[in-house]
Design an enzyme around this catalytic site. Structure first.
Site, PDB file in Angstrom:
ATOM      1  CB  SER A  24      23.278 -25.843  40.867  1.00 54.03           C
ATOM      2  OG  SER A  24      23.276 -26.258  42.207  1.00 54.03           O
ATOM      3  CG  ASP A 136      20.239 -27.916  41.869  1.00 55.23           C
ATOM      4  OD1 ASP A 136      20.741 -27.901  40.737  1.00 55.23           O
ATOM      5  OD2 ASP A 136      20.844 -27.556  42.897  1.00 55.23           O
TER       6      ASP A 136
END
Length: 239
Positions: A24, A136
């Protein structure tokens, strides 16, 4: 953005970084650092970035944002570099949304991998890479210490920024971010970070306010790393 402050503190004390793993936002910062940007330079980039620089609304059913602007931004800043160009070496983590498995990326296009590791479900469209549909990495491995291989004479320093929930939600973006953060908070409770040193910056701002408090968040990372510095120095001296 607290990761930036940690990098600045490590640089200040001249502690060399021999490898980076991120997912992320940690992956975004790691990619910039591994392609030659100092902590201070990344701090300046964070100050200058506006939402319009990375938000591109999508017609896809898979996400509100296409993510192409984000990829283009990383491509620009990293000058089209690949993982092979990274120094220190970098590994990024994404999640295969169809199998639920962790995917570690360490070859090929850096910008494309960054787009994958930061593809928050529902917000960004997933990224197809080598036949896998990726989102993610924070879903499956928030602080990906596990993908780093130990090196003689080194120690692992993890940065866990925790989760600060928004007290009031006002938009679809708030709902998406808040849902993701609640999941991350629960995951943190079940899977504590395993590292030689765990740095936990105290972030008082919810995600919605991050863009307005860049300096304060970076300083929180720097302060947390400074507080951990005696332990880091002790461990490095013991090796």
């Amino acid at each position: 953005m607290a990761h930036i402050g940690v990098l600045k503190a490590l640089e200040k004390h001249r502690i060399p970084i021999v490898a980076i793993a991120g997912s992320s936002m940690g992956g975004v910062v790691g990619a910039l650092y591994s392609t030659g940007y100092s902590g201070e330079m990344i701090h300046e980039i964070a100050r200058s970035i506006k939402r319009s620089h990375w938000m591109d609304f999508s017609l896809s059913k898979m996400g509100l944002l296409a993510g192409k602007k984000l990829e283009g931004l990383i491509e620009l800043y990293t000058q089209g570099k690949t993982f092979a160009d990274c120094s220190p070496p970098l590994k990024l983590v994404a999640t295969d949304i169809e199998s639920g498995s962790e995917v570690v990326m360490d070859s090929g296009s850096l910008a494309h991998a960054v787009r994958a590791t930061a593809a928050i479900p529902g917000m960004f469209s997933p990224v197809v890479l080598e036949g896998r549909t990726l989102v993610d990495g924070g879903i499956i491995n928030r602080v990906p210490v596990s993908v780093l291989s130990g090196m003689p004479g080194s120690l692992t320093v993890a940065v866990d920024v925790g989760v600060t929930l928004t007290p009031k939600v006002h938009s679809l973006f708030d709902v998406l971010f808040q849902s993701f953060d609640i999941m991350a908070r629960e995951l943190r409770g079940y899977l504590p970070v395993q590292a030689d040193v765990v740095i936990e910056p105290q972030i008082e701002f919810s995600r919605g306010g991050h863009a307005y408090h860049v300096d304060a968040i970076v300083k929180a990372g720097e302060d947390a790393c400074e507080a951990a510095m005696p332990r880091i120095m002790q461990l490095l001296g013991d090796e």
